[in-house]
Design a protein around this motif. Structure first.
Motif, PDB file in Angstrom:
ATOM      1  N   PRO A   3      36.022  43.262  46.092  1.00  0.00           N
ATOM      2  CA  PRO A   3      37.438  42.284  45.961  1.00  0.00           C
ATOM      3  C   PRO A   3      37.486  41.809  44.465  1.00  0.00           C
ATOM      4  O   PRO A   3      38.393  41.631  43.897  1.00  0.00           O
ATOM      5  CB  PRO A   3      37.182  41.290  46.973  1.00  0.00           C
ATOM      6  N   ASP A   4      36.215  41.358  43.929  1.00  0.00           N
ATOM      7  CA  ASP A   4      36.087  40.765  42.601  1.00  0.00           C
ATOM      8  C   ASP A   4      36.577  41.727  41.441  1.00  0.00           C
ATOM      9  O   ASP A   4      36.473  41.136  40.151  1.00  0.00           O
ATOM     10  CB  ASP A   4      34.969  40.011  42.654  1.00  0.00           C
ATOM     11  N   LEU A   5      36.481  42.854  41.864  1.00  0.00           N
ATOM     12  CA  LEU A   5      37.142  43.817  40.652  1.00  0.00           C
ATOM     13  C   LEU A   5      38.428  43.388  40.143  1.00  0.00           C
ATOM     14  O   LEU A   5      38.720  43.686  38.994  1.00  0.00           O
ATOM     15  CB  LEU A   5      37.258  45.357  41.100  1.00  0.00           C
ATOM     16  N   PHE A  32      45.846  37.823  37.932  1.00  0.00           N
ATOM     17  CA  PHE A  32      45.338  39.065  38.735  1.00  0.00           C
ATOM     18  C   PHE A  32      44.227  38.836  39.716  1.00  0.00           C
ATOM     19  O   PHE A  32      44.276  39.194  40.905  1.00  0.00           O
ATOM     20  CB  PHE A  32      45.035  40.331  38.053  1.00  0.00           C
ATOM     21  N   HIS A  33      43.331  38.061  39.466  1.00  0.00           N
ATOM     22  CA  HIS A  33      42.284  37.396  40.181  1.00  0.00           C
ATOM     23  C   HIS A  33      42.758  36.901  41.529  1.00  0.00           C
ATOM     24  O   HIS A  33      43.503  35.845  41.430  1.00  0.00           O
ATOM     25  CB  HIS A  33      41.141  36.745  39.433  1.00  0.00           C
ATOM     26  N   HIS A  34      42.086  37.321  42.666  1.00  0.00           N
ATOM     27  CA  HIS A  34      42.664  36.776  43.899  1.00  0.00           C
ATOM     28  C   HIS A  34      44.147  37.168  44.287  1.00  0.00           C
ATOM     29  O   HIS A  34      44.630  36.950  45.244  1.00  0.00           O
ATOM     30  CB  HIS A  34      42.500  35.244  44.087  1.00  0.00           C
ATOM     31  N   SER A  35      44.496  38.280  43.552  1.00  0.00           N
ATOM     32  CA  SER A  35      45.929  38.724  43.787  1.00  0.00           C
ATOM     33  C   SER A  35      46.082  40.173  43.971  1.00  0.00           C
ATOM     34  O   SER A  35      46.903  40.384  44.682  1.00  0.00           O
ATOM     35  CB  SER A  35      47.130  38.364  42.570  1.00  0.00           C
ATOM     36  N   LEU A  37      43.086  42.411  45.051  1.00  0.00           N
ATOM     37  CA  LEU A  37      42.067  42.868  45.861  1.00  0.00           C
ATOM     38  C   LEU A  37      41.737  41.926  46.971  1.00  0.00           C
ATOM     39  O   LEU A  37      40.870  42.315  47.701  1.00  0.00           O
ATOM     40  CB  LEU A  37      41.181  43.695  45.082  1.00  0.00           C
ATOM     41  N   HIS A  38      42.292  40.876  47.113  1.00  0.00           N
ATOM     42  CA  HIS A  38      41.750  39.993  47.821  1.00  0.00           C
ATOM     43  C   HIS A  38      42.358  39.452  49.130  1.00  0.00           C
ATOM     44  O   HIS A  38      43.104  38.614  49.355  1.00  0.00           O
ATOM     45  CB  HIS A  38      41.546  38.669  47.306  1.00  0.00           C
ATOM     46  N   GLY A  39      42.724  40.688  49.796  1.00  0.00           N
ATOM     47  CA  GLY A  39      43.571  40.711  51.046  1.00  0.00           C
ATOM     48  C   GLY A  39      43.449  42.018  51.747  1.00  0.00           C
ATOM     49  O   GLY A  39      42.470  43.134  51.655  1.00  0.00           O
ATOM     50  N   PHE A  70      34.515  39.101  54.848  1.00  0.00           N
ATOM     51  CA  PHE A  70      33.295  38.144  54.878  1.00  0.00           C
ATOM     52  C   PHE A  70      33.501  37.589  53.361  1.00  0.00           C
ATOM     53  O   PHE A  70      33.440  36.313  53.069  1.00  0.00           O
ATOM     54  CB  PHE A  70      32.038  38.734  55.179  1.00  0.00           C
ATOM     55  N   HIS A  71      33.518  38.492  52.439  1.00  0.00           N
ATOM     56  CA  HIS A  71      33.950  38.117  50.973  1.00  0.00           C
ATOM     57  C   HIS A  71      35.040  37.194  50.929  1.00  0.00           C
ATOM     58  O   HIS A  71      35.149  35.984  50.524  1.00  0.00           O
ATOM     59  CB  HIS A  71      34.189  39.285  50.104  1.00  0.00           C
ATOM     60  N   LEU A  72      36.080  37.578  51.677  1.00  0.00           N
ATOM     61  CA  LEU A  72      37.187  36.554  51.553  1.00  0.00           C
ATOM     62  C   LEU A  72      37.131  35.345  52.170  1.00  0.00           C
ATOM     63  O   LEU A  72      37.537  34.180  51.740  1.00  0.00           O
ATOM     64  CB  LEU A  72      38.742  37.353  52.351  1.00  0.00           C
ATOM     65  N   CYS A  74      34.453  33.584  52.421  1.00  0.00           N
ATOM     66  CA  CYS A  74      33.532  33.066  51.663  1.00  0.00           C
ATOM     67  C   CYS A  74      34.268  32.466  50.338  1.00  0.00           C
ATOM     68  O   CYS A  74      34.025  31.371  50.004  1.00  0.00           O
ATOM     69  CB  CYS A  74      32.222  33.903  51.081  1.00  0.00           C
ATOM     70  N   ASP A  75      35.006  33.119  49.805  1.00  0.00           N
ATOM     71  CA  ASP A  75      36.162  32.724  48.838  1.00  0.00           C
ATOM     72  C   ASP A  75      36.740  31.574  49.215  1.00  0.00           C
ATOM     73  O   ASP A  75      36.927  30.551  48.487  1.00  0.00           O
ATOM     74  CB  ASP A  75      36.937  33.829  48.346  1.00  0.00           C
ATOM     75  N   LEU A  76      37.357  31.568  50.450  1.00  0.00           N
ATOM     76  CA  LEU A  76      38.207  30.312  51.164  1.00  0.00           C
ATOM     77  C   LEU A  76      37.377  29.477  51.150  1.00  0.00           C
ATOM     78  O   LEU A  76      37.667  28.074  50.933  1.00  0.00           O
ATOM     79  CB  LEU A  76      38.599  31.054  52.330  1.00  0.00           C
TER      80      LEU A  76
END
Ligand SMILES: [Zn+2]
Length: 167
Positions: A3-5, A32-35, A37-39, A70-72, A74-76
């Protein structure tokens, strides 16, 4: 890590800052970050890529989805900026929609102690797993280097972690 790509725009930002180059949008990272690949769309895309690379095991594909989410989570929980006002939401349907957006008001900073402790615990778990199973994360890049890493780890830590039969 996948996701962090969508945060790789930071490379463009730094390049532009260092070279003094101008661009239409000077902050690719923030844009673009969190926009991208974070979903859920990013998770589905990654699942399709995993299948395209030949993985058919339902167990592995399930683990792909679980680890992605799990990544999402943890970011939350812990990806806030330095200021308490710099909360970072998860737009679960982005980039398709912002309909399902989540934000946790108690989100801690990215460099806070829970993230450090969790990272250290995961590294230790990974090393212990390498001793037990005979395969480390280095195996992704080079099998010969992995053999050397596992051998060194087993020489030092096998009295604490019993090597398994694999490897
Ligand atoms: Zn992330």
């Amino acid at each position: 890590m996948v996701p962090d790509l969508d945060g790789l725009g930071v490379v463009v930002d730094v390049f532009q800052r260092v070279t003094g180059a101008t661009a239409r949008d000077p902050s690719w990272y923030e844009h673009f970050h969190h926009s991208l690949l974070h979903g859920l769309p990013g998770a589905v895309l990654y699942l399709i890529l995993t299948i395209a690379c030949g993985t058919r095991s339902p167990r592995v594909l399930g683990l792909v989805l679980i680890s992605y989410h799990f990544h999402l989570i943890c970011d939350l929980a812990g990806s806030r900026g330095p200021s308490p006002l710099e909360l970072w939401p998860i737009h679960y349907l982005a980039p398709l929609s912002h309909a399902w957006s989540f934000m946790w008001p108690h989100q801690w900073p990215l460099n806070a102690w829970p993230n450090t402790v969790f990272t250290a615990a995961l590294i230790l778990w990974s090393l212990g797993r390498a001793v037990r199973n005979g395969s480390s994360p280095v195996s992704i890049f080079n099998p010969h280097a992995d053999t050397a890493v596992v051998s060194a780890l087993r020489a030092r830590w096998s009295r604490y972690v019993r090597p398994g039969t694999a490897g």
